[in-house]
Scaffold this active site. Structure first.
Site, PDB file in Angstrom:
ATOM      1  N   LYS A 124      31.115   0.112   5.034  1.00 23.50           N
ATOM      2  CA  LYS A 124      31.367  -0.358   3.691  1.00 23.50           C
ATOM      3  C   LYS A 124      32.498  -1.201   3.502  1.00 23.50           C
ATOM      4  CE  LYS A 124      28.385  -0.357   0.120  1.00 23.50           C
ATOM      5  NZ  LYS A 124      26.880   0.328   0.004  1.00 23.50           N
ATOM      6  N   ASP A 164      26.469  -5.490  -2.492  1.00 22.51           N
ATOM      7  CA  ASP A 164      26.560  -4.527  -3.207  1.00 22.51           C
ATOM      8  C   ASP A 164      26.923  -4.671  -4.761  1.00 22.51           C
ATOM      9  OD1 ASP A 164      26.412  -1.448  -2.637  1.00 22.51           O
ATOM     10  OD2 ASP A 164      28.038  -1.636  -3.943  1.00 22.51           O
ATOM     11  N   GLY A 235      21.510   0.305 -15.724  1.00 30.57           N
ATOM     12  CA  GLY A 235      21.957  -0.719 -15.034  1.00 30.57           C
ATOM     13  C   GLY A 235      21.178  -1.970 -15.305  1.00 30.57           C
ATOM     14  N   PHE A 236      21.570  -3.126 -14.831  1.00 30.23           N
ATOM     15  CA  PHE A 236      20.585  -4.319 -15.023  1.00 30.23           C
ATOM     16  C   PHE A 236      20.837  -5.194 -13.855  1.00 30.23           C
ATOM     17  CE2 PHE A 236      23.635  -7.689 -16.865  1.00 30.23           C
ATOM     18  CZ  PHE A 236      24.853  -6.821 -17.107  1.00 30.23           C
ATOM     19  N   GLY A 237      21.368  -4.623 -12.891  1.00 29.26           N
ATOM     20  CA  GLY A 237      21.753  -5.681 -11.787  1.00 29.26           C
ATOM     21  C   GLY A 237      20.501  -5.749 -10.819  1.00 29.26           C
ATOM     22  N   ASN A 238      20.794  -6.044  -9.556  1.00 28.00           N
ATOM     23  CA  ASN A 238      19.878  -6.387  -8.645  1.00 28.00           C
ATOM     24  C   ASN A 238      18.978  -5.067  -8.384  1.00 28.00           C
ATOM     25  OD1 ASN A 238      19.496  -6.247  -5.396  1.00 28.00           O
ATOM     26  ND2 ASN A 238      18.823  -8.110  -6.239  1.00 28.00           N
ATOM     27  N   VAL A 239      19.660  -4.072  -8.182  1.00 25.54           N
ATOM     28  CA  VAL A 239      18.701  -3.009  -8.000  1.00 25.54           C
ATOM     29  C   VAL A 239      17.845  -2.523  -9.168  1.00 25.54           C
ATOM     30  CG1 VAL A 239      19.050  -0.426  -7.670  1.00 25.54           C
ATOM     31  CG2 VAL A 239      20.316  -2.051  -6.436  1.00 25.54           C
ATOM     32  N   ALA A 240      18.309  -2.461 -10.158  1.00 25.59           N
ATOM     33  CA  ALA A 240      17.666  -2.225 -11.359  1.00 25.59           C
ATOM     34  C   ALA A 240      16.543  -3.170 -11.761  1.00 25.59           C
ATOM     35  CB  ALA A 240      18.723  -2.019 -12.654  1.00 25.59           C
TER      36      ALA A 240
HETATM   37  O1  2IT Z   1      24.134   0.559  -0.525  1.00 25.94           O
HETATM   38  C1  2IT Z   1      23.624  -0.163   0.192  1.00 25.94           C
HETATM   39  O2  2IT Z   1      22.857   0.267   1.142  1.00 25.94           O
HETATM   40  C2  2IT Z   1      23.620  -1.553   0.258  1.00 25.94           C
HETATM   41  N1  2IT Z   1      24.554  -2.104  -0.547  1.00 25.94           N
HETATM   42  C3  2IT Z   1      22.947  -2.492   1.164  1.00 25.94           C
HETATM   43  C4  2IT Z   1      23.614  -2.386   2.347  1.00 25.94           C
HETATM   44  C5  2IT Z   1      23.034  -3.446   3.428  1.00 25.94           C
HETATM   45  O3  2IT Z   1      23.490  -3.401   4.504  1.00 25.94           O
HETATM   46  O4  2IT Z   1      22.086  -4.118   3.180  1.00 25.94           O
END
Ligand code: 2IT
Length: 444
Positions: A124, A164, A235-240
């Site tokens: 990370k 991320d 949240g309201f980003g990519n994951v949400a």
């Molecule tokens: O927390 C995660 O798994 C990510 N931010 C994606 C990591 C990735 O290499 O696609």
């Protein structure tokens, strides 16, 4: 050394790294019994080796803002463990980034990546740079300065970053562009790239979509399905966004989103137009959700509050670590929540998890639920290596299969009397795979 001694030593060695110590403690307590059945692990000091990153790069990132002022930030890359494959994991740009946060994320990533069944180690990186209110040109200059320092430690078979929090397609594009210019090769090396230069279809959607495929399996364990279930998303980003999109498509009713300013309650539920609007909110760079309530009548904005106070069937934390605490958990349990699936990394505090488990509320951890994101990153690496681009259908089918297998692994290792402990299952399955790979490769 037993688990408690290992934890005490780690705390003494890394005082104040609270997020990191929290993530390690969760895993070690889950794997304690399995570890005790394997004296060869103790002899090889497997856990002591697993909880220390292979290496950490820390560097100064200096750039010039639009006013001509010189700005300094700190950049990091934590290469945690490459027993299973090249280092792999996202880059986070947020004011809250510290070494402790990136160490916890790198540690989690190691087990998550093991669960995907693909050959990827854990890493990370990131910076305390805050994208909030920055211009496009400032973002580009920062991304370029960040990669200028880091690029020699990256490579398609060495370390492959991705996005991320605060890092999406635009930032990956700028970082990859600079990497490519310096390395003089076009070999992937970042995932989450644009579709025209080696990106994978479904990668932006993958974290949220995969999470919902996992939730579908959890519901099956309860003899339920998602139709008409009310769902709280934070949240309201990519994951949400991806989670809301798939939940809605499958017939669920997403009634909340949230930002650092508070949350929106929309009893009518999200629809395509509202989900698209999440992207607009994000693109504004202001990091707030309040404008949603003005745009969509019937919805309400609750300043400074979290969505967990609403009565819902399903809770999906999709924002950031420790966003759901003990009091929030108690409210959800009192409102008879059916299940909680963490889509953010370590979205629930240890106390919240204890509350879910002791009330036998199904709870699944981020490293299982959100693994679809990095899984499709792994598929992007494969496509880059074979110089091909797969159809959306093919990627989505593989994502489905991977999430199904992760769920199976959680159940296999987490089944208890009348309850599935997905946290224990995920941690044991991930641990065994990493431990066995380390054992096979000798003392290194
Ligand atoms: O927390 C995660 O798994 C990510 N931010 C994606 C990591 C990735 O290499 O696609």
């Amino acid at each position: 050394m037993n688990i408690n001694e290992i934890l005490a030593n780690l705390e003494a060695k890394h005082p104040g790294e609270n997020e990191f110590l929290q993530a390690v403690k969760e895993v070690l307590l889950c794997v304690e019994d399995v570890y005790n059945q394997h004296p060869e692990y103790e002899k090889a000091r497997i856990i002591e080796r697993m909880v220390e990153p292979d290496r950490i790069f820390t560097f100064r990132v200096t750039w010039v803002d639009d006013k001509g002022e010189v700005q300094n930030n700190i950049g990091y890359r934590v290469q945690f463990n490459n027993a299973i494959g090249p280092y792999k994991g996202g880059i986070r740009f947020h004011a809250s980034v510290t070494l402790s946060v990136l160490k916890f994320l790198g540690f989690e990533q190691t087990f998550k990546n093991a669960l995907t069944t693909l050959p990827m180690g854990g890493a990370k990186g990131g910076s305390d740079f805050s994208p909030r209110g920055k211009s496009d040109a400032e973002i580009m200059r920062f991304c370029q300065a960040f990669v200028l320092e880091l690029w020699r430690n990256l490579g398609p078979d060495r370390d492959v970053p991705a996005g991320d929090i605060g890092v999406g397609g635009r930032e990956v594009g700028y970082m990859y562009g600079m990497y490519k210019k310096l390395a003089r090769e076009n070999t992937g090396t970042f995932t989450g790239k644009g579709l025209s230069f080696g990106g994978s279809r479904i990668r932006p959607e993958a974290t949220g979509f995969g999470a919902l495929y996992f939730v579908e399996q959890m519901l099956k364990d309860l003899n339920q399905d998602i139709k008409d279930k009310t769902i709280a998303v934070s949240g309201f980003g990519n994951v949400a966004w991806g989670a809301a999109k798939k939940a809605t498509e499958l017939g669920g009713k997403v009634v909340t989103i949230s930002g650092p300013d508070g949350y929106i309650y929309d009893p009518a539920g999200l629809n395509d137009e509202k989900i698209e609007y999440m992207l607009e909110l994000r693109a504004s760079g202001n990091d707030i959700v309040a404008p949603y309530a003005d745009k969509f009548p019937g919805s309400q904005f609750f300043a400074g509050k979290k969505p967990w106070e609403q009565k819902v069937d399903i809770a999906l934390p999709c924002a950031t670590q420790n966003e759901l605490g003990e009091e929030d958990a108690k409210k959800l349990i009192a409102n008879n929540v059916l299940l909680v699936a963490e889509v953010s990394n370590m979205g629930c505090t240890a106390e919240a998890i204890d509350a879910f488990i002791s009330s036998k509320t199904p709870y699944a951890p981020g490293k299982a639920v959100n693994a679809g994101g990095v899984a499709v990153s792994g598929l992007e690496m494969t496509q880059d290596a074979e110089h091909l681009q797969w159809s959306a259908q093919k990627v989505d089918d593989m994502l489905h299969e991977i999430m199904f297998n992760i769920h199976e692994a959680c159940v296999e290792h987490g089944r208890e009397e009348g309850y599935i402990n997905y946290m224990k299952g995920a941690n044991i399955a991930g641990f065994l795979k990493v431990a066995d790979a380390m054992m096979a490769q000798g003392v290194i």
